[in-house]
Design a protein around this motif. Structure first.
Motif, PDB file in Angstrom:
ATOM      1  N   GLU A 126     -39.238 -51.100  82.966  1.00 26.54           N
ATOM      2  CA  GLU A 126     -40.546 -51.340  82.939  1.00 26.54           C
ATOM      3  C   GLU A 126     -41.399 -51.155  81.585  1.00 26.54           C
ATOM      4  N   MET A 127     -41.661 -52.186  81.130  1.00 22.94           N
ATOM      5  CA  MET A 127     -42.239 -52.099  79.640  1.00 22.94           C
ATOM      6  C   MET A 127     -43.895 -51.308  79.688  1.00 22.94           C
ATOM      7  N   LEU A 128     -43.977 -50.307  78.960  1.00 24.49           N
ATOM      8  CA  LEU A 128     -45.459 -49.679  79.056  1.00 24.49           C
ATOM      9  C   LEU A 128     -45.975 -49.729  77.688  1.00 24.49           C
ATOM     10  N   PRO A 129     -47.357 -49.380  77.667  1.00 25.48           N
ATOM     11  CA  PRO A 129     -47.924 -49.635  76.306  1.00 25.48           C
ATOM     12  C   PRO A 129     -47.491 -48.458  75.625  1.00 25.48           C
ATOM     13  N   ALA A 130     -47.455 -48.651  74.289  1.00 26.91           N
ATOM     14  CA  ALA A 130     -47.206 -47.774  73.162  1.00 26.91           C
ATOM     15  C   ALA A 130     -47.621 -46.530  73.416  1.00 26.91           C
ATOM     16  N   LEU A 131     -46.904 -45.428  72.945  1.00 29.39           N
ATOM     17  CA  LEU A 131     -47.632 -43.908  72.752  1.00 29.39           C
ATOM     18  C   LEU A 131     -48.474 -43.850  71.838  1.00 29.39           C
ATOM     19  N   VAL A 132     -48.239 -44.091  70.350  1.00 26.23           N
ATOM     20  CA  VAL A 132     -48.764 -44.150  69.250  1.00 26.23           C
ATOM     21  C   VAL A 132     -48.718 -45.230  68.463  1.00 26.23           C
ATOM     22  N   THR A 133     -49.746 -45.741  67.973  1.00 24.99           N
ATOM     23  CA  THR A 133     -49.798 -46.814  66.985  1.00 24.99           C
ATOM     24  C   THR A 133     -50.287 -46.325  65.708  1.00 24.99           C
ATOM     25  N   ALA A 134     -49.994 -47.052  64.710  1.00 28.20           N
ATOM     26  CA  ALA A 134     -50.249 -46.786  63.402  1.00 28.20           C
ATOM     27  C   ALA A 134     -50.743 -48.108  62.727  1.00 28.20           C
ATOM     28  N   LEU A 135     -51.705 -48.510  63.480  1.00 27.83           N
ATOM     29  CA  LEU A 135     -52.435 -50.035  62.903  1.00 27.83           C
ATOM     30  C   LEU A 135     -53.201 -49.354  61.657  1.00 27.83           C
ATOM     31  N   GLY A 136     -53.005 -50.290  60.524  1.00 36.20           N
ATOM     32  CA  GLY A 136     -53.701 -50.019  59.358  1.00 36.20           C
ATOM     33  C   GLY A 136     -53.312 -48.921  58.456  1.00 36.20           C
ATOM     34  N   VAL A 137     -52.161 -48.242  59.204  1.00 38.49           N
ATOM     35  CA  VAL A 137     -51.566 -47.319  58.375  1.00 38.49           C
ATOM     36  C   VAL A 137     -50.221 -47.598  57.919  1.00 38.49           C
ATOM     37  N   ASN A 138     -49.343 -48.153  58.856  1.00 35.85           N
ATOM     38  CA  ASN A 138     -47.667 -48.027  58.287  1.00 35.85           C
ATOM     39  C   ASN A 138     -47.060 -48.958  59.118  1.00 35.85           C
ATOM     40  N   ASP A 139     -46.366 -49.882  58.925  1.00 32.53           N
ATOM     41  CA  ASP A 139     -45.828 -50.803  59.337  1.00 32.53           C
ATOM     42  C   ASP A 139     -44.313 -50.547  60.277  1.00 32.53           C
ATOM     43  N   SER A 155     -48.802 -33.631  72.156  1.00 37.10           N
ATOM     44  CA  SER A 155     -49.419 -33.896  73.093  1.00 37.10           C
ATOM     45  C   SER A 155     -49.733 -32.753  73.969  1.00 37.10           C
ATOM     46  N   ARG A 156     -50.725 -32.420  74.503  1.00 39.71           N
ATOM     47  CA  ARG A 156     -50.989 -31.272  75.469  1.00 39.71           C
ATOM     48  C   ARG A 156     -50.803 -31.457  76.903  1.00 39.71           C
ATOM     49  N   HIS A 157     -50.439 -32.817  77.081  1.00 37.25           N
ATOM     50  CA  HIS A 157     -50.816 -33.378  78.659  1.00 37.25           C
ATOM     51  C   HIS A 157     -49.358 -34.262  78.907  1.00 37.25           C
ATOM     52  N   GLY A 158     -48.282 -33.852  78.379  1.00 36.81           N
ATOM     53  CA  GLY A 158     -46.949 -34.608  78.581  1.00 36.81           C
ATOM     54  C   GLY A 158     -46.810 -35.799  77.789  1.00 36.81           C
ATOM     55  N   ILE A 159     -45.712 -36.410  78.240  1.00 37.16           N
ATOM     56  CA  ILE A 159     -45.240 -37.462  77.265  1.00 37.16           C
ATOM     57  C   ILE A 159     -46.377 -38.815  77.246  1.00 37.16           C
ATOM     58  N   PHE A 160     -47.340 -38.975  78.099  1.00 41.79           N
ATOM     59  CA  PHE A 160     -48.181 -40.210  77.781  1.00 41.79           C
ATOM     60  C   PHE A 160     -49.568 -39.863  77.054  1.00 41.79           C
ATOM     61  N   GLY A 161     -49.417 -38.665  76.556  1.00 43.09           N
ATOM     62  CA  GLY A 161     -50.579 -38.233  75.299  1.00 43.09           C
ATOM     63  C   GLY A 161     -51.783 -37.722  76.281  1.00 43.09           C
ATOM     64  N   PRO A 162     -53.014 -37.764  75.314  1.00 43.57           N
ATOM     65  CA  PRO A 162     -53.021 -38.376  74.055  1.00 43.57           C
ATOM     66  C   PRO A 162     -52.439 -37.439  72.969  1.00 43.57           C
ATOM     67  N   TYR A 163     -52.036 -38.017  71.893  1.00 44.46           N
ATOM     68  CA  TYR A 163     -51.323 -37.394  70.826  1.00 44.46           C
ATOM     69  C   TYR A 163     -52.381 -37.351  69.535  1.00 44.46           C
ATOM     70  N   THR A 164     -52.090 -35.907  68.916  1.00 41.22           N
ATOM     71  CA  THR A 164     -52.875 -35.862  67.610  1.00 41.22           C
ATOM     72  C   THR A 164     -51.502 -35.620  66.650  1.00 41.22           C
ATOM     73  N   PRO A 165     -51.879 -35.808  65.369  1.00 40.62           N
ATOM     74  CA  PRO A 165     -50.850 -35.962  64.270  1.00 40.62           C
ATOM     75  C   PRO A 165     -50.535 -34.377  64.026  1.00 40.62           C
ATOM     76  N   LEU A 166     -49.398 -33.922  63.938  1.00 41.83           N
ATOM     77  CA  LEU A 166     -48.715 -32.749  63.627  1.00 41.83           C
ATOM     78  C   LEU A 166     -49.314 -32.312  62.275  1.00 41.83           C
ATOM     79  N   ASN A 167     -49.664 -31.138  61.831  1.00 37.99           N
ATOM     80  CA  ASN A 167     -50.081 -30.571  60.596  1.00 37.99           C
ATOM     81  C   ASN A 167     -51.346 -31.451  60.002  1.00 37.99           C
ATOM     82  N   SER A 168     -52.126 -31.966  61.102  1.00 37.33           N
ATOM     83  CA  SER A 168     -53.131 -32.696  60.761  1.00 37.33           C
ATOM     84  C   SER A 168     -52.828 -34.151  60.320  1.00 37.33           C
ATOM     85  N   SER A 169     -51.794 -34.353  59.316  1.00 38.86           N
ATOM     86  CA  SER A 169     -51.761 -35.601  58.827  1.00 38.86           C
ATOM     87  C   SER A 169     -50.578 -36.439  59.469  1.00 38.86           C
TER      88      SER A 169
END
Ligand code: FRU
Length: 430
Positions: free
Chosen positions: A270-283, A323-337
């Motif tokens: 089953e395809m699921l929505p992405a966990l993290v996207t980098a839109l505007g940042v990196n391809d 992520s503090r809530h398991g695989i589906f996030g939400p995620y914050t970047p490590l080391n802030s960046s």
């Protein structure tokens, strides 16, 4: 836990990426010596992974360390810089074995050529089937030469060993897992540069189900993306998003296995929505992988300086999110960046394709090393790698990481060694 389907991906924002800086000693790879040793002078060797369990730990088999590597014959590509840069069209998955995790013997092709549905074999994961003695699944990317077809795929077989070495049987056929559907992830008609590869399966401790991470892109027509506040993040006053930002559309993809893992049936996902996207940042967010530690979920991915967009910059290396809530996030970047380990600016392309294991060991390959005294950004002469870099170790402390140890070139550490030694579990607490 957020349900797997009804959620938005977490964004690696433009503001996050503005915090990326090369050369912080806690997040920078050591400078590699000019006289680095070459593991295999007949082959170019790059993306590599140790034999592991589907729960992540590196394992040995009958006392042997085992790793797969993308390789190409130097005799075929040319044993020079042009040959190295042309290697992808000749890539196949080779395997190596070792008694001590340092001195490696090349064992040959891992997949039988009858398994190949397309000319090239690209990255993936070699996994001991859960609950079995010697059944292995090689998850990999089946690619055609102009890269307009790129299919996460899997081939299964068995591993065998005696006192003189390791060999495989089976691996004669391939099952295609899933394809870029244009809905959850960009396909070739939306984006001629689409990425859809590097399957990394794992068991999610929260629900016991098998999922697979992979490299993808945000669905939609290349270049047409409009940045919203979600992608921008908290930008400084007066900051204008750079031209071409919309060409950065990387996504860390995830799918859930629907068919039976116990029966080795990898045909339905089953395809699921992405966990993290980098839109505007990196391809490109490549070779995504996960480590469950400290009660947190750490998502790692490799990315390039050259794939940043909109005037943003960062070193080639491994990036991560927590992520503090398991695989589906939400995620914050490590080391802030997001930056976990980047190349030093004195050798900006020295290593790539870092893989972080559950004990924090990070393995990568050597790409190119500028000759001493030359401009590292445009070196007149450089030494080609095509072999493995020194393995390093990082500490994972909540939402921060620290470089703590440097080991041998291509060294692999196995979790089962500690398990047999009665020493305390070296993994961070889960
Ligand atoms: C990372 C990578 C992978 C791909 C492989 C091809 O180094 O780009 O995404 O599978 O290399 O060589």
């Amino acid at each position: 836990m957020v349900s797997s389907n009804a959620r938005l991906p977490s964004a690696w924002t433009i503001a996050d990426a503005l915090k990326v800086h090369a050369d912080d000693p806690t997040t920078t790879m050591p400078v590699i010596a000019q006289d680095f040793p070459v593991i295999d002078d007949a082959l170019w060797q790059w993306d590599t992974g140790a034999l592991r369990r589907i729960t992540g730990e590196t394992v040995t088999f009958k006392g042997w360390y085992v790793m797969w590597s993308l390789v190409a014959e130097r005799a075929q590509t040319g044993d020079d810089a042009a040959g190295w840069h042309n290697r992808n069209a000749f890539a196949f998955i080779g395997y190596y074995y070792s008694r001590n995790g340092i001195d490696w013997t090349f064992g040959g092709r891992l997949l039988n050529t009858s398994a190949d549905l397309r000319p090239d074999e690209w990255s993936g994961s070699l996994i001991m089937r859960h609950g079995s003695e010697n059944v292995l699944d090689m998850f990999y990317t089946s690619v055609n030469t102009d890269m307009n077809q790129s299919m996460p795929s899997v081939s299964s077989g068995t591993i065998h060993a005696d006192d003189s070495g390791v060999w495989f049987e089976g691996f004669t056929a391939t099952t295609e897992m899933f394809s870029a559907d244009g809905l959850h992830y960009a396909n070739a008609s939306q984006d001629p540069y689409f990425d859809f590869r590097d399957p990394h399966p794992f068991i999610n401790p929260a629900d016991g189900q098998v999922y697979c991470l992979f490299e993808g892109n945000v669905p939609g027509m290349r270049g047409d993306f409009v940045m919203t506040d979600r992608e921008a993040g908290h930008l400084p006053p007066g900051y204008t998003v750079g031209e071409g930002a919309g060409y950065g559309a990387a996504a860390i993809g995830i799918a859930r296995l629907v068919s039976s893992y116990a029966q080795g049936d990898f045909s339905r996902w089953e395809m699921l929505p992405a966990l993290v996207t980098a839109l505007g940042v990196n391809d490109q967010t490549e070779r995504p992988h996960v480590v469950f530690a400290n009660g947190l979920t750490y998502l790692f991915t490799i990315s390039h300086h050259s794939t940043y967009t909109g005037g943003l910059a960062g070193p080639d290396g491994v990036y991560g999110f927590v992520s503090r809530h398991g695989i589906f996030g939400p995620y914050t970047p490590l080391n802030s960046s997001g930056l976990v380990l980047g190349n030093p600016s004195s050798a900006p392309y020295e290593t790539y394709s870092h893989f972080v294991d559950p004990m924090g060991y990070v393995q990568s390959f050597i790409d190119t090393l500028p000759a001493p005294g030359t401009d590292p950004q445009a070196p007149a002469t450089y030494r080609i790698g095509g072999t493995l870099a020194p393995t390093v170790r990082i500490a994972l402390e909540d939402d921060r990481t620290f470089l703590t140890e440097v080991h041998d070139y291509g060294q692999i550490f196995a979790f089962d060694e500690w398990a047999a030694s009665n020493q305390p579990d070296p993994r961070p607490a889960t």
